[in-house]
Motif scaffolding. Structure first.
Motif: not given
Length: 303
Positions: A71, A73-74, A77
């Motif tokens: 997670q 990468n989330q 973001e």
């Protein structure tokens, strides 16, 4: 009456002017705040913190959940959405620290066949890979660094043990000379076929093997006990013996016959023959000790 009306108009105009000035000043402050990166994105920051907290097993952030690594990468973001916000600096600091911790754990775990660190717990039964390499790492998180140190120490101790075992087997294998052949022969058995298929080499089918030359007496009862763990070679022993035999010219490539002979003191003993059945030497599959019966060689075996 005219004076009263005029006074009322003046009061109204003055109030409107003050209102406009306040509204203008507020707009200018917001514009300056945006220009200087101080606009608050509180809702995004709250989402960031909520997701950030899920990476850890406890409120004190002392251990990471392996299942959350995907997670990251989330979380990145959400960090990108905070660009220009006053919360960005603190969020980036958290993200960078978390990323460092995850990469450190992944790097250490990659040196083991199964993860050594899972959810802040060290698996002391984890085995290192054949090509494992360990270097000390630090993340800045004290508790996680302690766990990483333990995992690295576990790996290094296994590396040291593997190196020691390999050196011992090589030394014992190289310490004895193979013998010159003698003459009497005996036929092979079906159990010998199992030894050939399991440990490499040629089939003994149809070959008269010089069993009478064996330094360890042939024991059919022990040979029939093919599932006995005593017949299992210790890691690297057979490979080292074959390498030595090739270097000395006893065999070429995989042109040899390997036959189980006897079990003594829990150690399986094998005979190595040339393809024509000529006896070369007897070897201990656990220790790597091997010896033939030629003149000038060892008078005793290792038991």
């Amino acid at each position: 009456m005219s004076a009263i009306i005029l006074l009322f108009l003046l009061i109204f105009a003055g109030g409107y002017y003050v209102y406009r000035q306040i509204a203008r000043s507020s707009q200018e402050l917001q514009t300056k705040a945006a220009d200087s990166g101080l606009v608050s994105k509180q809702s995004v920051y709250e989402q960031f913190n909520t997701l950030y907290d899920t990476f850890y097993t406890d409120e004190n952030k002392t251990a990471l959940k392996n299942s959350q690594f995907g997670q990251l990468n989330q979380l990145k973001e959400l960090l990108d959405k905070l660009e220009g916000a006053r919360e960005q600096t603190l969020a980036k600091s958290k993200y960078d620290s978390l990323e460092t911790q995850i990469k450190a754990i992944q790097e250490v775990n990659s040196q083991f066949e199964t993860p050594a660190i899972t959810d802040g717990v060290l698996d002391t039964n984890a085995k290192i890979k054949a090509d494992a390499k360990f270097t000390d790492v630090k993340t800045g998180n004290t508790e996680i660094d302690k766990l990483l140190d333990k995992a690295i120490s576990l790996g290094k101790s296994q590396l040291a043990s593997t190196t020691t075992d390999s050196t011992t087997a090589s030394t014992k294998a190289a310490s004895q000379e193979a013998s010159s052949p003698t003459t009497e022969s005996s036929p092979s058995t079906s159990t010998n076929e199992t030894a050939a298929s399991t440990n490499g080499g040629l089939s003994s089918e149809g070959v008269n093997l010089q069993r009478s030359a064996s330094r360890v007496p042939y024991n059919q009862s022990a040979v029939n006990d093919s599932s006995n763990t005593a017949w299992t070679f210790a890691d690297g022993v057979l490979e080292q013996i074959l390498e030595t035999s090739r270097a000395r010219g006893y065999i070429t490539g995989n042109q040899y016959i390997l036959e189980p002979v006897n079990i003594v003191n829990g150690n399986g003993y094998y005979n190595l023959y040339k393809p024509d059945g000529t006896y070369l030497f007897t070897l201990n599959c656990k220790t790597g000790y091997f010896v033939g019966n030629g003149s000038g060689h060892a008078d005793d075996l290792d038991y």
